[in-house]
Write a protein that holds these residues in place. Structure first.
Motif, PDB file in Angstrom:
ATOM      1  N   THR B  12       0.838  -1.203   0.000  1.00  0.00           N
ATOM      2  CA  THR B  12       0.000   0.000   0.000  1.00  0.00           C
ATOM      3  C   THR B  12       0.872   1.251   0.000  1.00  0.00           C
ATOM      4  O   THR B  12       0.510   2.262  -0.605  1.00  0.00           O
ATOM      5  CB  THR B  12      -0.956   0.042   1.213  1.00  0.00           C
ATOM      6  OG1 THR B  12      -0.209   0.050   2.426  1.00  0.00           O
ATOM      7  CG2 THR B  12      -1.893  -1.129   1.197  1.00  0.00           C
ATOM      8  N   ILE B  76      -8.475  -0.498  -1.324  1.00  0.00           N
ATOM      9  CA  ILE B  76      -7.649  -1.235  -0.366  1.00  0.00           C
ATOM     10  C   ILE B  76      -7.939  -2.733  -0.462  1.00  0.00           C
ATOM     11  O   ILE B  76      -7.031  -3.557  -0.363  1.00  0.00           O
ATOM     12  CB  ILE B  76      -7.929  -0.736   1.066  1.00  0.00           C
ATOM     13  CG1 ILE B  76      -7.552   0.742   1.186  1.00  0.00           C
ATOM     14  CG2 ILE B  76      -7.183  -1.556   2.089  1.00  0.00           C
ATOM     15  CD1 ILE B  76      -6.109   1.023   0.933  1.00  0.00           C
ATOM     16  N   ILE B  80      -5.177  -5.793  -0.966  1.00  0.00           N
ATOM     17  CA  ILE B  80      -5.089  -6.926  -0.046  1.00  0.00           C
ATOM     18  C   ILE B  80      -5.307  -8.231  -0.798  1.00  0.00           C
ATOM     19  O   ILE B  80      -4.578  -9.208  -0.621  1.00  0.00           O
ATOM     20  CB  ILE B  80      -6.109  -6.781   1.107  1.00  0.00           C
ATOM     21  CG1 ILE B  80      -5.731  -5.580   1.979  1.00  0.00           C
ATOM     22  CG2 ILE B  80      -6.166  -8.050   1.938  1.00  0.00           C
ATOM     23  CD1 ILE B  80      -6.718  -5.293   3.095  1.00  0.00           C
ATOM     24  N   LEU B 122     -13.742  -2.373   3.160  1.00  0.00           N
ATOM     25  CA  LEU B 122     -12.427  -2.066   2.602  1.00  0.00           C
ATOM     26  C   LEU B 122     -12.522  -1.659   1.129  1.00  0.00           C
ATOM     27  O   LEU B 122     -11.649  -0.957   0.615  1.00  0.00           O
ATOM     28  CB  LEU B 122     -11.505  -3.272   2.752  1.00  0.00           C
ATOM     29  CG  LEU B 122     -11.170  -3.648   4.197  1.00  0.00           C
ATOM     30  CD1 LEU B 122     -10.369  -4.941   4.253  1.00  0.00           C
ATOM     31  CD2 LEU B 122     -10.417  -2.528   4.894  1.00  0.00           C
ATOM     32  N   ILE B 125     -12.716   2.164   0.477  1.00  0.00           N
ATOM     33  CA  ILE B 125     -11.567   3.045   0.688  1.00  0.00           C
ATOM     34  C   ILE B 125     -10.665   2.920  -0.530  1.00  0.00           C
ATOM     35  O   ILE B 125     -10.153   1.844  -0.828  1.00  0.00           O
ATOM     36  CB  ILE B 125     -10.802   2.639   1.952  1.00  0.00           C
ATOM     37  CG1 ILE B 125     -11.753   2.612   3.150  1.00  0.00           C
ATOM     38  CG2 ILE B 125      -9.653   3.607   2.202  1.00  0.00           C
ATOM     39  CD1 ILE B 125     -11.143   2.017   4.406  1.00  0.00           C
TER      40      ILE B 125
END
Ligand code: FES
Ligand code: FES
Lengths: 149, 149
Positions: B12, B76, B80, B122, B125
């Motif tokens: 990230t 995000i 992930i 998530l 975002i």
DNA sequence: TATAATTAGTACTATAGAGGTCCTATTTTA
DNA sequence: TAAAATAGGACCTCTATAGTACTAATTATA
């Protein structure tokens, strides 16, 4: 990985079982028989949950464990925290961080925020939700947007 | 543990850096210098992100990496998933589960639901949020409840 | 009081995964 | 052709997890 540990998963199974009979006391052997989790593992989980204050224990003959609070007061976040310690999605979410990048990291603060958002979500799911509702109903529950705002 | 891995965290950081100059191409050496992440690690991350389609790569002299999509389109959750594979908070959230308890487990369905709730959070975002907003602003952003419903 | 039942605490091992490094092949530009 | 850069994979080390086992302390009850 963004996963809870197996022990944490099992501990939700155990808690959910105990929540079905809130007043009764259950010993480790009982719980093993009902949940099919190996006895030493169950034992380990029960000790951890007791130490964290989620369960009450009673030693000796006819002893066992019972919920320390009403199922509706216990959240998934509580159980995860009890088993895994302080919440935080990254190493860097903690104050006593060891991350060498922190002085120059542009996004450390953001991760702290994201962690707290995720944990707030988990705090809105109670043990009672786990017991009363089957998967599809829980889904519907949340689609109703009563819990997540 | 309910944590993302360090590599995911670093990725990230890398993505956030690339998002600052969307058109420019950056080679691994550049990124190391700017982020202070060790070169082989950066390299590993870049390869993984490229393989997952989040980055475009260009070989040869003056080659490098660039974002495959606009920062606002990358979430995000995407990052992930790229680094850690299929989402799911428990082993049992996956279909091809190995959990011996599944036949008798009372709560397997619930965990699938909870996983999807967390991932939906998530997904709200974006990388752009990470770049544009400092921690406190992101917090405020979410308190405004525009993203989580 | 003696005994059996049951939790508390601790210590151990084995395994898998994360983190990190390095080497070689391939591609592209100049 | 030479240089610059990524692609891919092999490799090692370390840590955390999962699971097991053993002993001590406590309690009910016969
Ligand atoms: S990656 Fe550790 S502080 Fe940002
Ligand atoms: S604990 Fe694995 S299916 Fe429920």
């Amino acid at each position: 990985m963004l996963k809870i540990s197996k022990l944490t998963d099992y501990s939700t199974v155990v808690m959910a079982y105990l929540a079905q009979f809130p007043e009764k006391m259950h010993n480790a052997k009982d719980i093993t028989a009902q949940t099919h989790i190996a006895l030493p593992t169950v034992s380990k989980i029960l000790k951890a949950l007791t130490k964290s204050g989620l369960l009450l224990s009673h030693r000796g003959a006819h002893g066992g464990y019972s919920l320390a609070n009403a199922a509706i007061k216990i959240t998934i976040a509580d159980i995860i925290t009890a088993m895994e310690g302080k919440p935080g999605l990254t190493e860097c979410s903690h104050n006593n961080t060891l991350c060498a990048l922190q002085p120059t990291c542009a996004i450390a603060g953001n991760w702290q925020t994201i962690s707290s958002i995720v944990y707030k979500t988990l705090e809105k799911i109670s043990l009672q939700d786990m017991v009363l509702l089957k998967g599809s109903h829980l889904q519907h529950h949340f689609n109703g947007e009563e819990h997540i705002k």
